[in-house]
Structures are given as C-alpha cells and as structure tokens.
Scaffold this active site. Structure first.
Site, PDB file in Angstrom:
ATOM      1  N   LYS A   1      -0.469   4.862   4.540  1.00  0.00           N
ATOM      2  CA  LYS A   1      -1.414   3.961   5.213  1.00  0.00           C
ATOM      3  C   LYS A   1      -0.953   3.723   6.640  1.00  0.00           C
ATOM      4  O   LYS A   1       0.203   3.404   6.889  1.00  0.00           O
ATOM      5  CB  LYS A   1      -1.534   2.637   4.445  1.00  0.00           C
TER       6      LYS A   1
ATOM      7  N   HIS B   1       0.841  -1.205   0.000  1.00  0.00           N
ATOM      8  CA  HIS B   1       0.000   0.000   0.000  1.00  0.00           C
ATOM      9  C   HIS B   1       0.872   1.249   0.000  1.00  0.00           C
ATOM     10  O   HIS B   1       2.062   1.191   0.341  1.00  0.00           O
ATOM     11  CB  HIS B   1      -0.895   0.047   1.249  1.00  0.00           C
TER      12      HIS B   1
HETATM   13  P1  NAD Z   1      -6.992   9.477   5.309  1.00  0.00           P
HETATM   14  O1  NAD Z   1      -6.009   9.556   6.426  1.00  0.00           O
HETATM   15  O2  NAD Z   1      -6.704  10.168   4.022  1.00  0.00           O
HETATM   16  O3  NAD Z   1      -8.433  10.004   5.827  1.00  0.00           O
HETATM   17  C1  NAD Z   1      -8.960   9.712   7.079  1.00  0.00           C
HETATM   18  C2  NAD Z   1      -9.816  10.914   7.483  1.00  0.00           C
HETATM   19  O4  NAD Z   1     -10.499  10.590   8.701  1.00  0.00           O
HETATM   20  C3  NAD Z   1      -8.971  12.172   7.756  1.00  0.00           C
HETATM   21  O5  NAD Z   1      -9.561  13.300   7.137  1.00  0.00           O
HETATM   22  C4  NAD Z   1      -9.003  12.291   9.268  1.00  0.00           C
HETATM   23  O6  NAD Z   1      -8.914  13.642   9.734  1.00  0.00           O
HETATM   24  C5  NAD Z   1     -10.374  11.688   9.566  1.00  0.00           C
HETATM   25  N1  NAD Z   1     -10.499  11.256  10.969  1.00  0.00           N
HETATM   26  C6  NAD Z   1      -9.555  10.717  11.767  1.00  0.00           C
HETATM   27  N2  NAD Z   1     -10.050  10.497  13.006  1.00  0.00           N
HETATM   28  C7  NAD Z   1     -11.347  10.897  12.968  1.00  0.00           C
HETATM   29  C8  NAD Z   1     -12.377  10.936  13.924  1.00  0.00           C
HETATM   30  N3  NAD Z   1     -12.185  10.502  15.189  1.00  0.00           N
HETATM   31  N4  NAD Z   1     -13.588  11.431  13.556  1.00  0.00           N
HETATM   32  C9  NAD Z   1     -13.809  11.883  12.291  1.00  0.00           C
HETATM   33  N5  NAD Z   1     -12.853  11.893  11.335  1.00  0.00           N
HETATM   34  C10 NAD Z   1     -11.637  11.386  11.668  1.00  0.00           C
HETATM   35  O7  NAD Z   1      -7.223   7.908   5.076  1.00  0.00           O
HETATM   36  P2  NAD Z   1      -7.969   7.196   3.851  1.00  0.00           P
HETATM   37  O8  NAD Z   1      -6.956   6.672   2.905  1.00  0.00           O
HETATM   38  O9  NAD Z   1      -9.068   8.061   3.365  1.00  0.00           O
HETATM   39  O10 NAD Z   1      -8.562   5.914   4.600  1.00  0.00           O
HETATM   40  C11 NAD Z   1      -9.505   6.055   5.632  1.00  0.00           C
HETATM   41  C12 NAD Z   1      -9.820   4.662   6.210  1.00  0.00           C
HETATM   42  O11 NAD Z   1     -10.442   3.859   5.200  1.00  0.00           O
HETATM   43  C13 NAD Z   1      -8.585   3.893   6.669  1.00  0.00           C
HETATM   44  O12 NAD Z   1      -8.945   3.114   7.810  1.00  0.00           O
HETATM   45  C14 NAD Z   1      -8.300   2.970   5.484  1.00  0.00           C
HETATM   46  O13 NAD Z   1      -7.575   1.814   5.825  1.00  0.00           O
HETATM   47  C15 NAD Z   1      -9.721   2.644   5.070  1.00  0.00           C
HETATM   48  N6  NAD Z   1      -9.896   2.179   3.699  1.00  0.00           N
HETATM   49  C16 NAD Z   1     -10.779   1.190   3.523  1.00  0.00           C
HETATM   50  C17 NAD Z   1     -11.064   0.749   2.260  1.00  0.00           C
HETATM   51  C18 NAD Z   1     -12.105  -0.322   2.080  1.00  0.00           C
HETATM   52  O14 NAD Z   1     -12.426  -0.695   0.944  1.00  0.00           O
HETATM   53  N7  NAD Z   1     -12.685  -0.823   3.184  1.00  0.00           N
HETATM   54  C19 NAD Z   1     -10.418   1.297   1.148  1.00  0.00           C
HETATM   55  C20 NAD Z   1      -9.511   2.330   1.348  1.00  0.00           C
HETATM   56  C21 NAD Z   1      -9.266   2.782   2.643  1.00  0.00           C
END
Ligand code: NAD
Length: 219
Positions: A131, A127
């Site tokens: 991440k 990744h």
């Molecule tokens: P990112 O860090 O770009 O975004 C995460 C966002 O969540 C940020 O804006 C952050 O400020 C916010 N955040 C953090 N703590 C928070 C809280 N307590 N309340 C509200 N907002 C909060 O990360 P990303 O790449 O967008 O990924 C986000 C999540 O999704 C990760 O856990 C990642 O592993 C997961 N993900 C899952 C899939 C899937 O298909 N299930 C795919 C991609 C990413």
C-alpha cells in the site's frame, strides 16, 4: 452495465473485473499506465488507481458523459475540486472505503463518539506491505467522524487487506471497535453497488453512505 475501469491492471482492477463480469457487466474501456483499450461507450467509469489519474479520469467521464465511482485514496483538495465540478455534469460516488462494515463504523462513531469526549482515542490501521499511502483514507474518514484531533498509527505488513481499530481508553477501561476486510471482493462489491446507484441517481457528488441509504445529494 457498460463500464470503464481506470487502474485496470491493478489488484483492485482485477477484483472489479472478476466481480463485474460475474454479473454480466461489459468492460468497454480499460485504462492503465501505457494502456488504453476502448471497445464501446461506458455508462460509468470505475477508478481504483492513483491520484495522478484523476484529471484524465474526469476528462474521460466528460468525453463519454459517464458517471464515476472513485475509490482511489490519497486524494488532495485539488482532486476533490475536480470531482465536485464533475458532479455538476454526472453522478460521482467517492469513498476511501467501499465496504458496508466501514460505512456502519462511520455511523457508529458519528453517533457515539461524543460519549467518549473525556477518553483518550487512538486509531490503528494495518494494510499489506504494497500500500502506497499512509495513513489510509479510511483512517482519515474515521478520524473525521470522531470529530477531534486523534493520532493514527499505520502498519504496513504482509498481505492484510485492511484492518481498522478505534480505541477509546481512560485510566480504568478500554473500549475498541474493529473492522477487518477479509478480501478485496468486499470493495469490488461496494463499487458495483455504487455504479448501479449512479445509473439511477441525479447528477451530484455522493459518498458510499448515500449509496447505502438511497441517495442524499451533497451538491
Ligand atoms: P495497485 O497498485 O495494485 O493498482 C493500481 C493500478 O493503477 C496499477 O495497475 C497502476 O499501473 C495503475 N495506475 C497508476 N497510475 C495510473 C494512471 N495515472 N492512470 C491509469 N492507471 C494508473 O493498487 P490497488 O491495491 O489496486 O489500489 C488502487 C487504489 O485503490 C489505491 O489508491 C488504494 O488505496 C485504493 N483502494 C481503495 C479501496 C476503497 O474501498 N476505496 C479499497 C482498496 C484499495
């Protein structure tokens, strides 16, 4: 569809916002760290943020009687308990990977891993370098489908959206199955399918395979 988005300012938040709005969906609730904008009552809340957000997300779903689609990874047993309890009130779809290819990958492993019982097995996931968790939730899902103790190697390099390889090998042969996500759009698209599923589903706790197969409740 009127929806809420937790993690609205993140990489997945941006992708979800773009894809959902291209279908005419209405973003009525935005939540992120120090950010809360409410413009209406969401029918479904989509959470791609951080495990810390889960208790608040569950409270918001109860407040609005909104269904939940959650893709956030690194969830603990306690988080799953909260989500399962929420599933007694609304429809909850949880998956560590919302791509259709990974759902097929899971089914392949579920059906064929027993043919490789005497072979070595190793999972390698790669990744982007931002991440936060390792191993990926997807690698853990794939390991569960292999059905035995399997090592996982995690690489965090460059801008890779998500690559998973399961290797089976014996002294004379190597067999590998590989999935690569070519953009984050694939996850946003799966999350939207799950959100639409929620609008029609009975309350319950579901995974993405249930969404693709039309819905078997997991209680
Ligand atoms: P990112 O860090 O770009 O975004 C995460 C966002 O969540 C940020 O804006 C952050 O400020 C916010 N955040 C953090 N703590 C928070 C809280 N307590 N309340 C509200 N907002 C909060 O990360 P990303 O790449 O967008 O990924 C986000 C999540 O999704 C990760 O856990 C990642 O592993 C997961 N993900 C899952 C899939 C899937 O298909 N299930 C795919 C991609 C990413």
């Amino acid at each position: 569809m009127k929806y809420g988005l937790v993690g609205a300012k993140g990489k997945m938040g941006k992708e979800i916002r773009e894809l959902f709005s291209s279908h005419g969906d209405d973003l009525v609730l935005e939540v992120d760290v120090d950010h809360f904008v409410e413009r209406g009552i969401p029918e479904v809340i989509v959470d791609f943020s951080s495990p810390n957000a889960v208790p608040t997300t569950v409270e918001l779903c109860k407040r609005y009687s909104a269904h939940l689609v959650i893709g956030t990874t690194a969830l603990t047993q306690e988080h799953f308990e909260l989500l399962r309890e929420l599933g007694q009130h609304v429809a909850v779809v949880q998956s560590f990977n919302f791509s259709e290819g990974i759902a097929i990958f899971q089914k392949l492993l579920r059906n064929f891993s027993r043919l490789f019982t005497d072979w070595d097995c190793w999972i390698v996931e790669t990744h982007h370098n931002q991440k936060k968790d390792a191993p990926s939730g997807t690698a853990l899902m794939l390991k569960r489908e292999v059905g035995r103790e399997v090592p996982i190697s995690s690489l965090r390099i460059g801008g890779i959206f998500g690559e998973h390889v399961v290797y089976f090998a014996n002294a004379n042969e190597v067999f590998e199955i590989k999935h690569s996500a070519l953009s984050r759009k694939v996850f946003a698209s799966g999350a939207r399918k799950a959100a639409l599923f929620c609008l029609k589903a009975k309350k319950g706790f579901y995974n993405f395979l249930d969404v693709l197969e039309g819905g078997i409740e997991h209680g």
